[in-house]
Scaffold this motif. Structure first.
Motif, PDB file in Angstrom:
ATOM      1  N   GLU A 137      35.996  42.309  43.267  1.00 39.07           N
ATOM      2  CA  GLU A 137      35.866  43.579  43.094  1.00 39.07           C
ATOM      3  C   GLU A 137      34.922  44.349  44.312  1.00 39.07           C
ATOM      4  O   GLU A 137      35.339  45.243  44.642  1.00 39.07           O
ATOM      5  CB  GLU A 137      34.680  43.918  41.540  1.00 39.07           C
ATOM      6  N   ASN A 168      46.336  45.228  41.975  1.00 39.30           N
ATOM      7  CA  ASN A 168      47.151  45.867  42.769  1.00 39.30           C
ATOM      8  C   ASN A 168      47.451  45.113  44.226  1.00 39.30           C
ATOM      9  O   ASN A 168      48.069  45.616  45.340  1.00 39.30           O
ATOM     10  CB  ASN A 168      47.110  47.357  43.249  1.00 39.30           C
ATOM     11  N   SER A 186      39.643  46.076  37.751  1.00 38.26           N
ATOM     12  CA  SER A 186      40.599  46.241  38.758  1.00 38.26           C
ATOM     13  C   SER A 186      40.980  44.747  39.366  1.00 38.26           C
ATOM     14  O   SER A 186      41.782  44.714  40.213  1.00 38.26           O
ATOM     15  CB  SER A 186      40.193  46.908  39.833  1.00 38.26           C
ATOM     16  N   PRO A 230      43.049  41.309  43.170  1.00 36.39           N
ATOM     17  CA  PRO A 230      43.211  42.634  42.758  1.00 36.39           C
ATOM     18  C   PRO A 230      44.595  42.757  42.010  1.00 36.39           C
ATOM     19  O   PRO A 230      45.359  42.166  42.217  1.00 36.39           O
ATOM     20  CB  PRO A 230      43.096  43.374  44.086  1.00 36.39           C
TER      21      PRO A 230
END
Length: 538
Positions: A148, A117, A27, A115
């Motif tokens: 993370e 997003n 991610s 990240p």
């Protein structure tokens, strides 16, 4: 060297008219080796960094940029050094730095981990690496671990790591440096990196108004230097600071380290220009191979002189107007929340190179010559404050073990307090009444033979991830290490005051966290503060 084809399916970001292609891992996305300033080569060598020119074209941001030119920190050539110390130095060089870093003079690059997003509301820890101002790179730690973990905590951050020039190229010394007005270039590189963050970080989902600077060792000293620079004016570049094993150190002025500059200049073939600003014109024409060799002709971290480093921040009259500790007492300091702490046994690692000192007389002669400029009266109060008894030496609370020579634990104690504990306490005396301060002491890895809870032993706790990581992320996000939810294995971290002096202790064993007080070795460290204020190191 950064232009390359855009890889299909890889994340991309547009800066100016340039498209940077990065990497995806889980991610997290990473954009590596992005140049944040013009290459400090040719006529720009030994000059303050210039902003990068507007980007245009396509850039491969999937590999780290080179480290800045490294000063080799090899095995010390010290007669009669303790075999145990020599073995540890060999092991530390291998484990801490591994294979030599790929370095280049064109090194002012920045790494961004975000990240996948991320939004413009994300927060920004900015990491500045350590290495005694002689070695190190922004490629040495994986920022994706922090990102993370921030996602798991529901407090997403963007992690940025800035390269800066080192050794003679980053921190030139001597009267010629003062006259040329080009000292502390490494600190200026860091500040230019922070300006880059302000300009571009929204493209990566970061919030330029929520930047926290964070560093370890030389990086932590750099963090506090950024708080002192510019008369305490942050220029809006950061709103919080985290200094992991480093405070404003007791260095003096660039000309007081003239000898190291003379050695470097002579080895580079520019000795005929020593003392004049014209020496830099000569040095700009010297091949980088010769510059590297000249840097390696000067003392490294593990040599006999130990914490009297050849190259470090010092007063140059411009970037750092006065010695750090005088600035702490008399200058404006950036009014930002701060976390600052140290490891319990900071001095052990730096006392290996002088472990050939085996008698009290040799110890006292060493301190007199190197710290007291030959005047025993200056340093005599320290001898009683730091006795020969190994039971009170460093590593602390280990009795008579770990004393590889009769003076090792004594030297480790006095060294650690001079460079780490005393500067931190002096800094706190000045700032805790005006801004939020949190402090800690790391006692983990205490069982490490000879070294104890040594300098840098807490780094893995931040990149674990572990409880240190969580406090860090909460502080970056909310300016409070207790912000948000504190889990069942943690305890609230009290704010440091001059009345309570409470600090968080990171411990080995089942009870891994506790609250302690910053009163250890109080009388000795007070004497050390008095000494360093009146007799700073070169």
């Amino acid at each position: 060297m950064f232009v390359a084809a855009v890889y299909g399916g890889s994340p991309a970001v547009v800066l100016d008219k340039g498209t940077f292609t990065g990497l995806t891992s889980g991610s997290t996305e990473a954009f590596l080796g992005v140049p944040f300033a013009q290459p400090p080569v040719g006529n720009l060598r030994f000059r303050a960094p210039l902003p990068n020119k507007p980007y245009s074209g396509t850039f491969n941001a999937t590999v780290f940029g080179p480290a800045c030119i490294q000063q080799t920190s090899g095995i010390p050539n010290v007669p009669n050094i303790s075999p145990a110390a020599l073995k540890i130095i060999q092991g530390r060089i291998t484990s801490d730095f591994g294979s030599p870093l790929l370095d280049d003079e064109d090194c002012l690059t920045i790494n961004i981990y975000k990240p996948a997003n991320a939004t413009s509301g994300s927060k920004l820890p900015v990491w500045i690496y350590g290495g005694g101002f002689e070695i190190g790179s922004n490629s040495m730690s994986d920022g994706s671990v922090i990102v993370e973990r921030s996602l798991e905590l529901g407090m997403p951050v963007v992690y940025v790591a800035v390269n800066y020039r080192l050794s003679a190229l980053g921190f030139p010394m001597g009267i010629e440096t003062r006259r040329a007005g080009n000292g502390n270039l490494g600190l200026l590189d860091q500040r230019q990196g922070l300006r880059w963050v302000q300009k571009y970080i929204t493209k990566f989902g970061g919030d330029p108004e929520k930047v926290m600077i964070w560093g370890v060792s030389a990086g932590a000293i750099s963090v506090t230097a950024q708080m002192l620079m510019n008369n305490g004016d942050t220029e809006g570049l950061f709103r919080a600071a985290f200094a992991e094993s480093g405070s404003p150190i007791p260095t003096s002025a660039v000309e007081n380290n003239q000898g190291i500059m003379d050695t470097f200049v002579q080895a580079a073939g520019c000795g005929h220009k020593s003392g004049s600003p014209a020496v830099f014109d000569c040095l700009r024409s010297v091949p980088i191979k010769s510059i590297r060799a000249a840097m390696n002709a000067t003392p490294g971290i593990f040599v006999f002189t130990s914490i009297i480093l050849g190259w470090n921040p010092a007063a140059d009259g411009v970037t750092i107007p006065a010695p750090f500790q005088k600035m702490v007492l008399h200058s404006k300091i950036a009014d930002v929340p701060l976390i600052s702490g140290d490891c319990d046994d900071e001095g052990t690692l730096f006392s290996l190179g002088n472990s050939n000192l085996t008698t009290s007389s040799e110890f006292e002669d060493y301190i007199t010559k190197l710290w007291g400029t030959g005047n025993r009266t200056i340093v005599e109060p320290l001898f009683a404050a730091y006795p020969e008894d190994p039971a009170v030496g460093c590593p602390y609370a280990t009795g008579t073990v770990n004393n590889i020579t009769s003076q090792f634990k004594r030297m480790a104690s006095i060294t650690g307090d001079l460079v780490f504990q005393a500067p931190r306490r002096l800094f706190f005396k000045r700032i805790v009444r005006t801004q939020p301060v949190f402090s800690y002491i790391n006692k983990r890895m205490k069982s490490t033979p000879v070294l104890g809870a040594f300098h840098g032993s807490d780094v893995s706790n931040f990149y674990g991830p572990g409880d240190m990581t969580d406090y860090l992320i909460r502080f970056a996000t909310m300016l409070d290490p207790n912000g948000g939810n504190v889990n069942a294995t943690e305890i609230p971290w009290p704010q440091y005051t001059l009345e309570t002096k409470q600090m968080l202790m990171f411990l080995d064993g089942d009870v891994s966290l506790a609250i302690g007080t910053d009163t250890f070795r109080e009388e000795a460290i007070e004497k050390m503060m008095e000494f360093s204020l009146t007799h700073p190191l070169p």
